[in-house]
Design a protein around this motif. Structure first.
Motif, PDB file in Angstrom:
ATOM      1  N   THR A   1      76.678  12.382  59.803  1.00  0.00           N
ATOM      2  CA  THR A   1      75.500  13.462  60.032  1.00  0.00           C
ATOM      3  C   THR A   1      74.746  12.737  59.332  1.00  0.00           C
ATOM      4  N   ASN A   2      74.776  12.175  57.942  1.00  0.00           N
ATOM      5  CA  ASN A   2      73.588  12.023  56.616  1.00  0.00           C
ATOM      6  C   ASN A   2      74.627  10.482  55.630  1.00  0.00           C
ATOM      7  N   TYR A   3      73.496  10.154  55.631  1.00  0.00           N
ATOM      8  CA  TYR A   3      73.718   9.066  54.965  1.00  0.00           C
ATOM      9  C   TYR A   3      72.877   8.403  54.453  1.00  0.00           C
ATOM     10  N   GLN A   4      72.303   9.172  52.593  1.00  0.00           N
ATOM     11  CA  GLN A   4      71.040   8.813  51.815  1.00  0.00           C
ATOM     12  C   GLN A   4      71.075   7.905  51.067  1.00  0.00           C
ATOM     13  N   THR A   5      70.754   6.931  50.563  1.00  0.00           N
ATOM     14  CA  THR A   5      70.800   5.695  49.486  1.00  0.00           C
ATOM     15  C   THR A   5      69.265   5.658  48.346  1.00  0.00           C
ATOM     16  N   ALA A   6      70.359   5.290  47.214  1.00  0.00           N
ATOM     17  CA  ALA A   6      68.896   5.255  46.031  1.00  0.00           C
ATOM     18  C   ALA A   6      69.048   3.954  44.909  1.00  0.00           C
ATOM     19  N   GLN A   7      68.254   3.734  44.070  1.00  0.00           N
ATOM     20  CA  GLN A   7      68.226   2.358  43.539  1.00  0.00           C
ATOM     21  C   GLN A   7      67.913   3.119  41.978  1.00  0.00           C
ATOM     22  N   TYR A   8      68.702   3.101  41.065  1.00  0.00           N
ATOM     23  CA  TYR A   8      68.169   3.252  39.868  1.00  0.00           C
ATOM     24  C   TYR A   8      67.081   2.341  38.683  1.00  0.00           C
ATOM     25  N   PRO A   9      66.422   3.278  38.516  1.00  0.00           N
ATOM     26  CA  PRO A   9      64.796   3.325  37.974  1.00  0.00           C
ATOM     27  C   PRO A   9      65.073   1.566  37.240  1.00  0.00           C
ATOM     28  N   GLY A  10      64.487   0.844  37.135  1.00  0.00           N
ATOM     29  CA  GLY A  10      64.275  -0.503  36.224  1.00  0.00           C
ATOM     30  C   GLY A  10      65.372  -1.214  36.839  1.00  0.00           C
ATOM     31  N   TYR A  11      66.501  -1.267  38.064  1.00  0.00           N
ATOM     32  CA  TYR A  11      66.923  -2.509  38.264  1.00  0.00           C
ATOM     33  C   TYR A  11      66.592  -3.576  38.337  1.00  0.00           C
TER      34      TYR A  11
END
Length: 296
Positions: A189-199
């Motif tokens: 029902t929900n799948y959110q992703t992100a990448q930390y700044p500077g990766y």
């Protein structure tokens, strides 16, 4: 280390020495070679052999095939430990499981090890409430530096999903809240992703621009199941370290547990207690879920 110590290097890059029986040895060799196994087994008839595979998953099938071809292997008390992530992808996992299920010696000897399942399980009671929601979070303040070669091909979801899935399930089983989670019947029902700044500034990437996620928030739901909702959250380089599980609206802090997962695993083998190992069915369910996730 002395004769009575075995030095175990954990994935957290901490090196600790634990007291274990002096009969444990670490032997490095080419384990796709029958000759290696014949030499190893020549002196251990009627003894216990633990084979711990902490290798690239693509190598498992060759090693397992070799083990299954050893003459008189049935005379050895054998445990083969396959460490998470268990496979390179769902195709590799299917092939490995088919091989295991086709050879009786492998089917009874192979055990899937996720060290999170050998952490402490806190006692918990729901006080006659129905189990409705389970949320498990593992947030780290450290980044991916030093692990980019592995991490950039894997991402946060595949790196952590087995830890969170199976610890949450084991927590609920051991506290008698449920007999099992029917993972295959949940809907995403929900799948959110992100990448930390500077990766992407990490020199290990050698200038490549990566979209690999370093954080994910995944929610599964089915109103006909118990629990109805399972939510898993994990990420690197977060503002604060978090390791907890929330049952309905009650949060249990898991930070501060005594962590001797590998020793506990060895003790479980000695006692022939396989209840904390991941089952083949769970591994299949994990890869089915991974394959069904929306592509980011």
């Amino acid at each position: 280390a002395s004769q009575n110590e075995l030095e175990i290097t954990l994935w957290s890059r901490k090196s600790l020495s634990y007291t274990v029986p002096a009969t444990y040895q670490i032997i490095q060799s080419d384990y796709t070679s029958i000759e290696t196994w014949n030499n190893l087994l020549s002196g251990i008839t009627n003894k216990r052999l633990v084979v711990y595979l902490s290798l690239p998953p693509v190598s498992y099938q060759d090693i397992l095939t070799t083990i299954s071809q050893i003459q008189n292997i049935e005379n050895i008390s054998l445990d083969i430990i396959i460490e998470k992530p268990f496979a390179a992808d769902s195709t590799n996992m299917k092939q490995t499981l088919e091989l295991i299920q086709s050879r009786p010696i492998l089917e009874r000897s192979v055990h899937f090890f996720d060290h999170f399942l050998f952490k402490d399980i806190e006692k918990f009671e729901l006080a006659n409430q129905p189990l409705e929601t389970v949320t498990i979070r593992c947030l780290e303040t450290n980044d991916a530096v030093g692990r980019i070669a592995f991490y950039d091909k894997t991402g946060a979801t595949r790196d952590m999903i087995s830890h969170l899935m199976f610890f949450a399930e084991l927590f609920c089983i051991q506290n008698k809240l449920v007999t099992r989670f029917d993972w295959a019947k949940y809907n995403i029902t929900n799948y959110q992703t992100a990448q930390y700044p500077g990766y992407n500034d990490n020199p290990e990437l050698q200038g490549a621009i990566s979209n690999t996620e370093t954080y994910f928030d995944l929610e599964l739901h089915n109103p006909a199941l118990v629990p109805t909702t399972i939510r898993m959250i994990s990420g690197k380089k977060q503002p604060a370290k978090v390791w907890d599980i929330e049952i309905n609206e009650t949060k249990i802090n898991l930070i501060g547990q005594i962590q001797y997962e590998h020793l506990r695993m060895i003790k479980a083998l000695e006692n022939e207690d396989y209840s904390s190992f991941v089952t083949a069915k769970q591994v299949e369910e994990m890869w089915r879920l991974i394959d069904s996730l929306p592509k980011k």
